[in-house]
Motif scaffolding. Sequence first.
Motif, short mmCIF file in Angstrom:
data_model
loop_
_atom_site.label_atom_id
_atom_site.label_comp_id
_atom_site.label_asym_id
_atom_site.label_seq_id
_atom_site.Cartn_x
_atom_site.Cartn_y
_atom_site.Cartn_z
N GLN A 150 -76.46 -3.22 -29.60
CA GLN A 150 -76.59 -1.94 -30.30
C GLN A 150 -76.39 -0.80 -29.31
OE1 GLN A 150 -80.42 -0.85 -31.90
NE2 GLN A 150 -79.50 0.67 -33.24
N ARG A 151 -77.04 -0.90 -28.18
CA ARG A 151 -76.88 0.10 -27.13
C ARG A 151 -76.95 -0.64 -25.81
NH1 ARG A 151 -76.53 5.02 -27.64
NH2 ARG A 151 -77.66 5.14 -29.60
N GLY A 152 -75.95 -0.39 -24.97
CA GLY A 152 -75.90 -1.06 -23.68
C GLY A 152 -74.50 -1.53 -23.36
N LEU A 153 -74.41 -2.39 -22.36
CA LEU A 153 -73.12 -2.87 -21.88
C LEU A 153 -73.26 -4.30 -21.38
CD1 LEU A 153 -70.14 -2.30 -21.01
CD2 LEU A 153 -71.09 -1.43 -18.85
N GLY A 154 -72.34 -5.14 -21.79
CA GLY A 154 -72.32 -6.52 -21.32
C GLY A 154 -70.91 -6.96 -21.02
N TYR A 179 -64.17 -10.05 -20.67
CA TYR A 179 -64.40 -9.27 -21.89
C TYR A 179 -65.57 -8.33 -21.66
CZ TYR A 179 -65.39 -8.42 -26.88
OH TYR A 179 -65.60 -7.84 -28.10
N PHE A 180 -65.48 -7.14 -22.21
CA PHE A 180 -66.61 -6.21 -22.22
C PHE A 180 -67.08 -6.00 -23.65
CE2 PHE A 180 -64.48 -4.63 -18.29
CZ PHE A 180 -65.56 -4.65 -17.43
N ALA A 181 -68.34 -5.70 -23.80
CA ALA A 181 -68.88 -5.25 -25.09
C ALA A 181 -69.87 -4.15 -24.77
CB ALA A 181 -69.58 -6.38 -25.83
N GLN A 182 -69.75 -3.06 -25.49
CA GLN A 182 -70.68 -1.95 -25.31
C GLN A 182 -71.21 -1.55 -26.66
OE1 GLN A 182 -68.36 0.89 -23.10
NE2 GLN A 182 -67.28 1.64 -24.88
N ASP A 183 -71.85 -0.42 -26.73
CA ASP A 183 -72.54 0.05 -27.93
C ASP A 183 -71.85 -0.37 -29.23
OD1 ASP A 183 -74.04 1.35 -25.97
OD2 ASP A 183 -72.92 3.21 -26.19
N LEU A 236 -74.79 -5.49 -18.11
CA LEU A 236 -74.55 -4.63 -16.96
C LEU A 236 -75.41 -3.38 -16.95
CD1 LEU A 236 -70.66 -4.88 -16.81
CD2 LEU A 236 -72.35 -6.15 -15.48
N GLU A 237 -76.18 -3.17 -18.01
CA GLU A 237 -77.15 -2.09 -18.07
C GLU A 237 -78.28 -2.53 -18.98
OE1 GLU A 237 -74.24 1.36 -19.02
OE2 GLU A 237 -75.12 0.96 -20.97
N PRO A 238 -79.41 -1.84 -18.91
CA PRO A 238 -80.47 -2.16 -19.88
C PRO A 238 -79.87 -2.05 -21.28
CG PRO A 238 -81.26 -0.60 -18.23
CD PRO A 238 -79.77 -0.73 -18.02
N LEU A 289 -65.50 3.27 -17.76
CA LEU A 289 -65.30 3.47 -16.33
C LEU A 289 -66.47 4.20 -15.67
CD1 LEU A 289 -61.52 4.31 -16.45
CD2 LEU A 289 -62.58 2.25 -15.51
N ASN A 290 -67.26 4.89 -16.46
CA ASN A 290 -68.45 5.56 -15.92
C ASN A 290 -69.68 4.66 -15.98
OD1 ASN A 290 -67.01 7.95 -15.51
ND2 ASN A 290 -67.35 8.58 -17.63
N ARG A 291 -69.55 3.51 -16.61
CA ARG A 291 -70.71 2.65 -16.83
C ARG A 291 -70.63 1.31 -16.09
NH1 ARG A 291 -71.45 2.61 -23.29
NH2 ARG A 291 -73.40 1.55 -22.75
N ALA A 292 -69.44 0.74 -15.99
CA ALA A 292 -69.29 -0.59 -15.40
C ALA A 292 -68.89 -0.50 -13.94
CB ALA A 292 -68.22 -1.37 -16.17
#
Length: 187
Positions: A51-55, A69-73, A96-98, A161-164
Amino acid sequence: MNPLLAILHRFSPLSPSAQEALLQIIQYKEFPNKTELLPIGKVARNLYFIQRGLGRVYYYKDEVDVTDYFAQDNQFIGAVSSLFTGQPSRKGIQLLEPSQVYYLAYQDFVQLGAQYSDIERAGGRLAIFAFLEAQTRLESIQFLSAQERYQELNQQYPGLLNRAPLKHVASYLGITQVSLSRIRAQV
C-alpha cells in the motif's frame, strides 16, 4: 474499502459475499526497511500488495545481486513462479523502505476462487496482468537501449530514483552504476 480488495475489485467486480470472504483472509502488517518477505530458496506462500512503501524482487547471478522487479505504492509483488508451482523460489523479495503491506495466503485465495467464480475471475485477470508485466520487462531488456529502459523506468515507477539505492536501479536496467550516472546526466 480495503486497498487490496479494491484492486481485486477493479480487475473484476466482486459480489458483496465474495468481498466479505476475502476480508477474512487478507492480512495487514507494517514491515521495517530491509525485511525479507521471501528469502531466496523458500517456497512462496503469499501474494503481497504494497500500500505504501517500496520493495524489489531480486536474485543472484555469479554472486552479483540483480534486481528483477520493483513494486511501490499500490502495487503487487510476489514470486509468481513459486506461488503457482509450489517450488522453492530462485528469487527473493526484499523491502527497501518501511512498508505498509496487505497480503494473503495464495492457497486460501485459490480455495475461495473455487467457491466464488468472481474471485476466480479476478485471480485469473491478476495472473494475466503478472504475465503481461513479465513480458513487457523481457521485451524492454531485449529491444530497448539503456537510455530507453531508463526513461521507461521513470514512467513506470515515478519517483523511484529518489527512493531506491542506485545500485538496485542500475542492476534492474542491466547497466553499471557509472553508466546510470552518465544517463542521468544526459537527461
